[in-house]
Scaffold this motif. Structure first.
Motif, PDB file in Angstrom:
ATOM      1  N   ASP A 181      -2.333  15.794   4.118  1.00  0.00           N
ATOM      2  CA  ASP A 181      -3.061  14.586   4.524  1.00  0.00           C
ATOM      3  C   ASP A 181      -3.078  14.457   6.047  1.00  0.00           C
ATOM      4  O   ASP A 181      -2.093  14.769   6.717  1.00  0.00           O
ATOM      5  CB  ASP A 181      -2.371  13.331   3.969  1.00  0.00           C
ATOM      6  CG  ASP A 181      -2.752  13.050   2.530  1.00  0.00           C
ATOM      7  OD1 ASP A 181      -3.431  13.892   1.924  1.00  0.00           O
ATOM      8  OD2 ASP A 181      -2.366  11.988   2.017  1.00  0.00           O
ATOM      9  N   ASP A 206       0.892  -1.168   0.000  1.00  0.00           N
ATOM     10  CA  ASP A 206       0.000   0.000   0.000  1.00  0.00           C
ATOM     11  C   ASP A 206       0.923   1.207   0.000  1.00  0.00           C
ATOM     12  O   ASP A 206       1.605   1.485   0.984  1.00  0.00           O
ATOM     13  CB  ASP A 206      -0.883  -0.051   1.250  1.00  0.00           C
ATOM     14  CG  ASP A 206      -1.747   1.191   1.414  1.00  0.00           C
ATOM     15  OD1 ASP A 206      -1.702   2.092   0.561  1.00  0.00           O
ATOM     16  OD2 ASP A 206      -2.484   1.253   2.430  1.00  0.00           O
ATOM     17  N   TRP A 217       1.958   8.283  -1.643  1.00  0.00           N
ATOM     18  CA  TRP A 217       2.790   9.338  -2.233  1.00  0.00           C
ATOM     19  C   TRP A 217       1.888  10.308  -2.961  1.00  0.00           C
ATOM     20  O   TRP A 217       0.655  10.164  -2.943  1.00  0.00           O
ATOM     21  CB  TRP A 217       3.869   8.755  -3.138  1.00  0.00           C
ATOM     22  CG  TRP A 217       3.406   7.955  -4.316  1.00  0.00           C
ATOM     23  CD1 TRP A 217       2.709   6.781  -4.292  1.00  0.00           C
ATOM     24  CD2 TRP A 217       3.622   8.260  -5.701  1.00  0.00           C
ATOM     25  NE1 TRP A 217       2.483   6.336  -5.570  1.00  0.00           N
ATOM     26  CE2 TRP A 217       3.034   7.222  -6.453  1.00  0.00           C
ATOM     27  CE3 TRP A 217       4.266   9.295  -6.380  1.00  0.00           C
ATOM     28  CZ2 TRP A 217       3.064   7.211  -7.853  1.00  0.00           C
ATOM     29  CZ3 TRP A 217       4.300   9.270  -7.764  1.00  0.00           C
ATOM     30  CH2 TRP A 217       3.695   8.232  -8.482  1.00  0.00           C
TER      31      TRP A 217
HETATM   32  C1  7RM Z   1       0.043   8.898  -6.243  1.00  0.00           C
HETATM   33  C2  7RM Z   1      -1.122   9.860  -6.131  1.00  0.00           C
HETATM   34  C3  7RM Z   1      -2.124  12.321  -3.733  1.00  0.00           C
HETATM   35  C4  7RM Z   1      -3.094  12.123  -2.606  1.00  0.00           C
HETATM   36  C5  7RM Z   1      -2.423  12.052  -1.264  1.00  0.00           C
HETATM   37  C6  7RM Z   1      -3.410  11.215  -0.475  1.00  0.00           C
HETATM   38  C7  7RM Z   1      -3.926  10.212  -1.486  1.00  0.00           C
HETATM   39  C8  7RM Z   1      -2.360   8.466  -2.424  1.00  0.00           C
HETATM   40  C9  7RM Z   1      -2.448   6.924  -0.878  1.00  0.00           C
HETATM   41  C10 7RM Z   1      -3.246   8.014  -0.469  1.00  0.00           C
HETATM   42  C11 7RM Z   1      -3.761   6.915   1.495  1.00  0.00           C
HETATM   43  C12 7RM Z   1      -2.363   5.786  -0.011  1.00  0.00           C
HETATM   44  N1  7RM Z   1      -0.836  11.169  -6.352  1.00  0.00           N
HETATM   45  N2  7RM Z   1      -3.180   8.950  -1.460  1.00  0.00           N
HETATM   46  N3  7RM Z   1      -1.921   7.241  -2.088  1.00  0.00           N
HETATM   47  N4  7RM Z   1      -3.904   8.007   0.710  1.00  0.00           N
HETATM   48  N5  7RM Z   1      -3.035   5.830   1.162  1.00  0.00           N
HETATM   49  N6  7RM Z   1      -1.651   4.684  -0.325  1.00  0.00           N
HETATM   50  O1  7RM Z   1      -2.209   9.430  -5.853  1.00  0.00           O
HETATM   51  O2  7RM Z   1      -1.195  13.612  -6.281  1.00  0.00           O
HETATM   52  O3  7RM Z   1      -2.855  12.259  -7.379  1.00  0.00           O
HETATM   53  O4  7RM Z   1      -2.766  12.252  -4.998  1.00  0.00           O
HETATM   54  O5  7RM Z   1      -3.750  10.851  -2.760  1.00  0.00           O
HETATM   55  O6  7RM Z   1      -4.472  12.007  -0.030  1.00  0.00           O
HETATM   56  O7  7RM Z   1      -2.243  13.345  -0.729  1.00  0.00           O
HETATM   57  S1  7RM Z   1      -1.925  12.376  -6.307  1.00  0.00           S
END
Ligand code: 7RM
Length: 651
Positions: free
Chosen positions: A505, A415, A418
């Motif tokens: 986040d 998981d 990023w």
């Molecule tokens: C790679 C991508 C970024 C936002 C980030 C989070 C959310 C992405 C996860 C996640 C929880 C994860 N780039 N996010 N991956 N939240 N677990 N594994 O998605 O710029 O489009 O978005 O996505 O909120 O800030 S992005």
């Protein structure tokens, strides 16, 4: 805090622990548990070691220059990304190894070896040069998921022209704004694409967009649909891809790029209506993308790897194009939709190509869960050995389903947390080292200095929650927002001082230090893993001539994570009927793109506001998610929200 709302207390009590098996540990690319401590003691030494796995024209003189919030990595080094993804492989036995296995939605298949890709990229780089594109010129790419898309990216990298890929689902207006913001001289597109058996009219959108883009001198047009589409070709401006390629020279010297020269711009939503052009540079980005691809996915020479993202998003940039190709991987690339012609399309492809590693998003997993086990069960998925998730928090039920039904209980799940801004994965298990918990991205990778802090920037002890921050720079971090350095500093390096990166986040850590990501803390929605700002949709709505005011929220959705709900006040005399609902939805699709189309629109005479006039989206979320209203004491007029709630419940 916006959803997806997970019952966090239940999550933190998670007791299921999935330890790596002895066999997995044994063969892992990274099996030294001491790597975390080593990287922490000597962060720069750690990243320098990682950078040595790339081919440099000239070595760097200094690993890091950190003048917060400005970081420069591998100073003085000269390198070319396309050289690292192609030339160094074609000099070895990998020359005839498959680089890309491609399948079109209608079913065509193409395999491009590293030598094939090298030939096409060299020629296309020369094509762009002939059209006057030089190092530093921006190129906008608006293309379907076909091999010519990575070819275009790599050719840009070869000549040092930063690309700006705009996802094919964005509207003509969104495309126009991104072209103008980047001041691109060249646009690369196709006549169209296929999606669920329908034609996506890419060139038509380009024509509409560049009417208002004086910076565009040339358009390169790939024939994807052939005679299936009527295409307008403007003499002098528009050039067919295949015609230009027919007379292109075979070799293009890769530009010796400075480590800190720009590689690409990628637009992403923030808290305002205007998307941010996130700028990534050359060496640091490639170091991050290639190292994480090797370690997190535990890539082996013989693997078939499939990242299902679209190259229009950062996941596709880092984990379809740059990371995998730098590592000499065989990647699968698919043009279309997972449910076309049937809901087993992906599983059919996994079996057909013997996919070993699958990297996808929770929203897709939840959709497959809903469709049922019968679709994956129709196919032999025994080739799979590692699964990945990205884009939003994965709920434990979806994690377990992925693990049991797709992975047959034998595949680790990475998981990966990023962002567009981070360039590469920062928080994730390492398959040979980390015991996984369903729903947790586990721990920051070696070399990554993540923490959870409270409002005042104080680190929150284990067991507590707050804001996710990064306290030291890392090579693949964004360098700026293109054309708006001030906004870059304000957005990411101001909340907790200029040395701390604010990710936007929410995050909690359990007593064992596992990271549990909680979703965005700002006005950014996460719809099927795509970032869309509430402001962006609101301004699209208000742009409609009959809309007086609009408030947009993301409400919890079983499949998409969040779905867009809009509360709209119409101007005097405008009719609030079902036709108006579809008209407004269509309006938003046209302004931004179909990904931003609201799921629901509610008309209201007034919106709940504070005495200072701020729309209280929190209360709108309570209404839309059927909860009791939270604190309403700061409202200017409490009857507005009470009325809205009863009206909503009746509808
Ligand atoms: C790679 C991508 C970024 C936002 C980030 C989070 C959310 C992405 C996860 C996640 C929880 C994860 N780039 N996010 N991956 N939240 N677990 N594994 O998605 O710029 O489009 O978005 O996505 O909120 O800030 S992005």
């Amino acid at each position: 805090m916006s959803s997806p709302k997970l019952p966090i207390e239940a999550l933190l009590a998670e007791e299921r622990l999935f330890e790596p098996t002895a066999a997995l540990r044994e063969q892992a690319n990274m099996k030294d548990a001491g790597v975390y401590a080593k990287a922490q003691q000597d962060r720069e030494g750690f990243w320098a070691e990682a950078a040595r796995s790339l081919d440099w024209f000239k070595p760097w003189e200094k690993v890091l220059e950190w003048n917060p919030p400005t970081a420069q990595w591998f100073i003085g080094g000269k390198i070319n990304v396309s050289y690292n993804c192609l030339d160094r492989h074609v000099k070895t036995w990998r020359r005839n190894k498959a680089a890309l296995i491609w399948e079109g939605e209608p079913g065509e298949e193409r395999v491009l070896t590293y030598a094939d890709l090298y030939r096409e990229v060299n020629k296309f780089a020369n094509v762009m040069k002939k059209l006057g594109i030089r190092k530093g010129d921006r190129v906008t790419i608006y293309m379907p998921m076909v091999p010519e898309l990575p070819i275009a990216l790599l050719a840009c990298a070869r000549i040092g022209a930063p690309h700006s890929v705009v996802f094919g689902g964005f509207s003509a207006e969104s495309l126009r704004d991104r072209i103008n913001d980047a001041q691109s001289k060249l646009v690369i597109t196709a006549d169209g694409s296929y999606r669920r058996g329908q034609i996506v009219p890419l060139k038509r959108n380009v024509d509409a967009a560049i009417k208002e883009c004086p910076c565009v001198e040339n358009v390169i047009l790939l024939k994807r649909l052939g005679d299936a589409a009527f295409i307008h070709v403007q003499e002098g401006r528009d050039h067919w891809w295949h015609r230009l390629m027919a007379d292109a020279q075979a070799y293009c010297e890769p530009e010796a790029m400075d480590a800190e020269d720009p590689l690409f711009i990628l637009y992403t939503s923030g808290t305002t209506a205007k998307p941010k052009g996130i700028l990534h540079t050359t060496a640091g980005y490639l170091v991050g993308a290639s190292l994480t691809h090797r370690w997190v996915f535990d890539i082996k020479e013989e693997d078939v790897y499939w990242c299902t993202a679209d190259i229009g998003w950062v996941t596709g940039h880092s984990y379809i194009v740059y990371g995998p190709l730098a590592n000499g991987t065989t990647g699968l690339m698919y043009e279309g939709s997972p449910d076309w012609p049937e809901k087993d399309r992906w599983w059919q492809m996994v079996a057909k190509y013997g996919v070993n590693i699958l990297y996808t998003a929770p929203t897709a997993i939840r959709a497959f869960m809903k469709w049922g086990e019968k679709y994956p069960d129709q196919h032999d998925l025994s080739s799979l050995r590692l699964l990945g998730s990205v884009g939003e928090p994965i709920n434990p039920e979806a994690w377990m389903w992925y693990h049991d039904v797709i992975g047959k209980g034998k595949c680790p799940i990475v998981d990966t947390w990023w962002q567009t801004e981070t360039g590469s994965i920062l928080i994730s298990p390492l398959p040979g080292l980390t015991a996984m918990k369903p729903g947790s991205a586990t721990f920051p990778l070696p070399g990554i200095d993540a923490d959870v802090v409270d409002e005042t920037g104080q680190s929150v002890p284990l067991g507590g929650g707050g804001y996710l921050v990064l306290k030291s720079p890392w090579p693949s971090m964004a360098r700026t927002i293109y054309g708006d350095p001030e906004r870059y500093v304000q957005t990411y390096w101001n909340r907790f001082g200029k040395e701390v990166y604010f990710a936007g986040d929410g995050c909690k850590r359990d007593s064992q230090g596992y990271f549990w990501l909680l979703g965005r803390v700002d006005d950014v929605m996460n719809v099927s893993g795509h970032r869309i700002s509430t402001m962006e949709v609101e301004s699209a709505l208000v742009d409609h001539h009959e809309v007086a005011e609009a408030a947009v929220i993301g409400r919890k959705d079983e499949i998409k994570g969040e779905a867009i709900a809009a509360f709209v006040t119409l101007k005097e005399g405008a009719l609030s009927d079902v036709e108006k609902v579809s008209e407004l939805k269509k309006h938003v699709s046209e302004k931004i793109g179909s990904i931003a189309r609201p799921d629901a629109i509610f008309f209201t005479a007034e919106l709940p506001k504070t005495r200072s006039g701020k729309i209280m989206r929190r209360l709108l979320r309570d209404i839309a998610e059927g909860r009791a209203l939270g604190d309403t004491t700061t409202l200017a007029d409490a009857t507005v929200v009470a009325k809205l709630k009863s009206q909503y419940e009746e509808s």
